[in-house]
Write a protein that holds these residues in place. Sequence first.
Motif, mmCIF file in Angstrom:
data_model
loop_
_atom_site.group_PDB
_atom_site.id
_atom_site.type_symbol
_atom_site.label_atom_id
_atom_site.label_comp_id
_atom_site.label_asym_id
_atom_site.label_seq_id
_atom_site.Cartn_x
_atom_site.Cartn_y
_atom_site.Cartn_z
ATOM 1 N N GLY A 118 0.847 -1.185 0.000
ATOM 2 C CA GLY A 118 0.000 0.000 0.000
ATOM 3 C C GLY A 118 0.887 1.241 0.000
ATOM 4 O O GLY A 118 1.943 1.270 -0.638
ATOM 5 N N ARG B 51 -5.313 13.470 -0.468
ATOM 6 C CA ARG B 51 -4.866 13.495 0.928
ATOM 7 C C ARG B 51 -4.284 14.881 1.187
ATOM 8 O O ARG B 51 -3.566 15.420 0.332
ATOM 9 N N TYR C 295 -8.696 4.026 9.216
ATOM 10 C CA TYR C 295 -7.577 4.550 10.006
ATOM 11 C C TYR C 295 -7.081 3.405 10.898
ATOM 12 O O TYR C 295 -7.883 2.582 11.342
HETATM 13 C C1 LIG Z 1 -10.397 8.585 4.735
HETATM 14 C C2 LIG Z 1 -8.928 8.768 4.978
HETATM 15 C C3 LIG Z 1 -8.407 10.040 4.874
HETATM 16 C C4 LIG Z 1 -7.056 10.272 5.127
HETATM 17 N N1 LIG Z 1 -6.572 11.536 4.969
HETATM 18 C C5 LIG Z 1 -5.257 11.755 5.127
HETATM 19 C C6 LIG Z 1 -4.736 13.036 4.836
HETATM 20 O O1 LIG Z 1 -5.461 13.957 4.435
HETATM 21 N N2 LIG Z 1 -3.404 13.232 4.986
HETATM 22 C C7 LIG Z 1 -2.579 12.227 5.404
HETATM 23 O O2 LIG Z 1 -1.368 12.475 5.530
HETATM 24 N N3 LIG Z 1 -3.050 10.993 5.675
HETATM 25 C C8 LIG Z 1 -4.362 10.740 5.538
HETATM 26 N N4 LIG Z 1 -4.868 9.493 5.769
HETATM 27 C C9 LIG Z 1 -3.993 8.430 6.302
HETATM 28 C C10 LIG Z 1 -3.167 7.746 5.244
HETATM 29 O O3 LIG Z 1 -3.893 7.577 4.063
HETATM 30 C C11 LIG Z 1 -2.685 6.423 5.823
HETATM 31 O O4 LIG Z 1 -1.937 6.713 7.005
HETATM 32 C C12 LIG Z 1 -1.813 5.652 4.850
HETATM 33 O O5 LIG Z 1 -2.466 5.499 3.616
HETATM 34 C C13 LIG Z 1 -1.475 4.283 5.447
HETATM 35 O O6 LIG Z 1 -0.680 3.542 4.542
HETATM 36 P P1 LIG Z 1 -0.328 2.020 4.859
HETATM 37 O O7 LIG Z 1 0.695 1.607 3.894
HETATM 38 O O8 LIG Z 1 -0.053 1.877 6.323
HETATM 39 O O9 LIG Z 1 -1.716 1.231 4.614
HETATM 40 P P2 LIG Z 1 -2.292 0.680 3.222
HETATM 41 O O10 LIG Z 1 -2.065 1.649 2.146
HETATM 42 O O11 LIG Z 1 -3.668 0.214 3.492
HETATM 43 O O12 LIG Z 1 -1.361 -0.564 2.907
HETATM 44 C C14 LIG Z 1 -1.353 -1.758 3.645
HETATM 45 C C15 LIG Z 1 -1.270 -2.902 2.634
HETATM 46 O O13 LIG Z 1 -0.954 -4.117 3.262
HETATM 47 C C16 LIG Z 1 -1.649 -5.127 2.564
HETATM 48 N N5 LIG Z 1 -1.679 -6.315 3.432
HETATM 49 C C17 LIG Z 1 -2.282 -6.423 4.635
HETATM 50 N N6 LIG Z 1 -2.072 -7.641 5.138
HETATM 51 C C18 LIG Z 1 -1.302 -8.315 4.255
HETATM 52 C C19 LIG Z 1 -0.759 -9.636 4.219
HETATM 53 N N7 LIG Z 1 -0.979 -10.528 5.205
HETATM 54 N N8 LIG Z 1 -0.012 -9.997 3.146
HETATM 55 C C20 LIG Z 1 0.211 -9.123 2.114
HETATM 56 N N9 LIG Z 1 -0.301 -7.869 2.111
HETATM 57 C C21 LIG Z 1 -1.046 -7.467 3.163
HETATM 58 C C22 LIG Z 1 -3.005 -4.508 2.312
HETATM 59 O O14 LIG Z 1 -3.739 -5.177 1.315
HETATM 60 C C23 LIG Z 1 -2.595 -3.098 1.896
HETATM 61 O O15 LIG Z 1 -2.386 -2.990 0.510
HETATM 62 C C24 LIG Z 1 -6.208 9.202 5.506
HETATM 63 C C25 LIG Z 1 -6.736 7.901 5.587
HETATM 64 C C26 LIG Z 1 -8.080 7.689 5.319
HETATM 65 C C27 LIG Z 1 -8.608 6.306 5.421
#
Ligand SMILES: Cc1cc2nc3c(=O)[nH]c(=O)nc-3n(C[C@H](O)[C@H](O)[C@H](O)COP(=O)(O)OP(=O)(O)OC[C@H]3O[C@@H](n4cnc5c(N)ncnc54)[C@H](O)[C@@H]3O)c2cc1C
Length: 384
Positions: free
Chosen positions: A13, A50, A317
Amino acid sequence: MAPAYDVIVMGLGGMGSAAAAHLAARGARVLGLERFGPVHNRGSSHGGSRITRQAYFEDPAYVPLLLRAYELYERLERETGRDIAVLCGGVMLGRPESRTVAGSLRSARQWDLPHELLDAREIRRRFPTLTPADDEIALYEARAGLLRPENTVAAHLQLALRHDAELRYQEPVTRWEPFRDGVRVHTAEDVYTAGQLIICPGAWAPGLLADLGVPITVERQIMYWFQPRGGTGPYLPRNHPVYLWEDAAGVQIYGFPAIDGPDRGAKVAFFRKGSVCTPETIDRTVHDHEIREMADQAAARLPTLPGTFLKAATCMYSNTPDEHFVIARHPLHPGSTTVACGFSGHGFKFVPVVGEILADLALDGTTSHPISLFDPGRGTPAPA
Ligand SMILES: Cc1cc2nc3c(=O)[nH]c(=O)nc-3n(C[C@H](O)[C@H](O)[C@H](O)COP(=O)(O)OP(=O)(O)OC[C@H]3O[C@@H](n4cnc5c(N)ncnc54)[C@H](O)[C@@H]3O)c2cc1C
């Protein structure tokens, strides 16, 4: 026998795609494993926009990371030719003593960030869509704006592939364990070995990283798009900033200019007003009463915004108790495993610098970026 890969990245992600790109660009042999397809809408990195900003009300300790993230976002656009950042300016609105305004001002002053303070009359004059109460003010930051999350993830995946990373989709990791000097990672398809593992599972963290010692609560969040009454003209990015607005009761809403053309509306949402869920049980339907509540809140502050409701979408979140991130070597497997989770609804603006930090931790065991705030052993004080 040497492991097949230098680093396995679990989850592609926001954070994982950035880590894969940084690692591969440094010459590491990288395998990325993702539960869904490339750039999907079932995690936390979708929905078209975002907010990004530097005068960070959450804590001034984030500012150096933001300065670096801005550089890296610019480089990402240059290297991939993708349209990612729209720096249309941003206003942090509320009463002077609100966390949104006072905290932003503290960061701006401490780091000498360019900013202006606007009283209610000046806000109304410059941005006629916004109707603050007389006792509300705003910190205006010209360098604030928005990022396009799908384009960001696609750009990092593109760079990872350009530098010969192997990316496998529809292949969730089911378990992993220490193996020789590194790790062994299992999926339904295969078993892989690597010197290092990076785990960035977004909302799947509570199940996968229960042994970190940081409780993570996953929340369902909703994004809403409305077609403004009178058309999108005043809402175009050349006329309209991003905004984060805290009312006297502490309720925060935030929103964006109309970035997708004249008929696609402008996005608005509540900040941190979600209901607890899991990725398996999240209700993806947005209900009429929720749309009405958003429309009422928006109408009180931007009267022309909730003209016609266009669509809504859910997102998750992953909140830590103090709303600060977790980025560290895994405390139980410090020699082989790095974790990045608990981004608490504000992680996206940091995506490329988190990728850089994760590559540092996996390849060098340490980073020169200041990340002590993100240590899982920090305890769990309430948000400042
Ligand atoms: C509505 C909303 C608004 C937001 N607004 C803002 C903003 O304005 N500004 C800002 O800075 N941030 C904002 N955020 C926060 C920001 O988008 C997140 O903090 C960020 O996208 C998190 O990224 P991530 O990689 O942790 O999660 P993700 O992008 O969800 O990635 C995690 C990945 O891991 C994969 N995965 C999970 N388990 C496994 C497994 N067992 N094996 C293989 N793959 C797996 C999932 O499929 C996913 O693709 C917002 C979030 C939301 C939901």
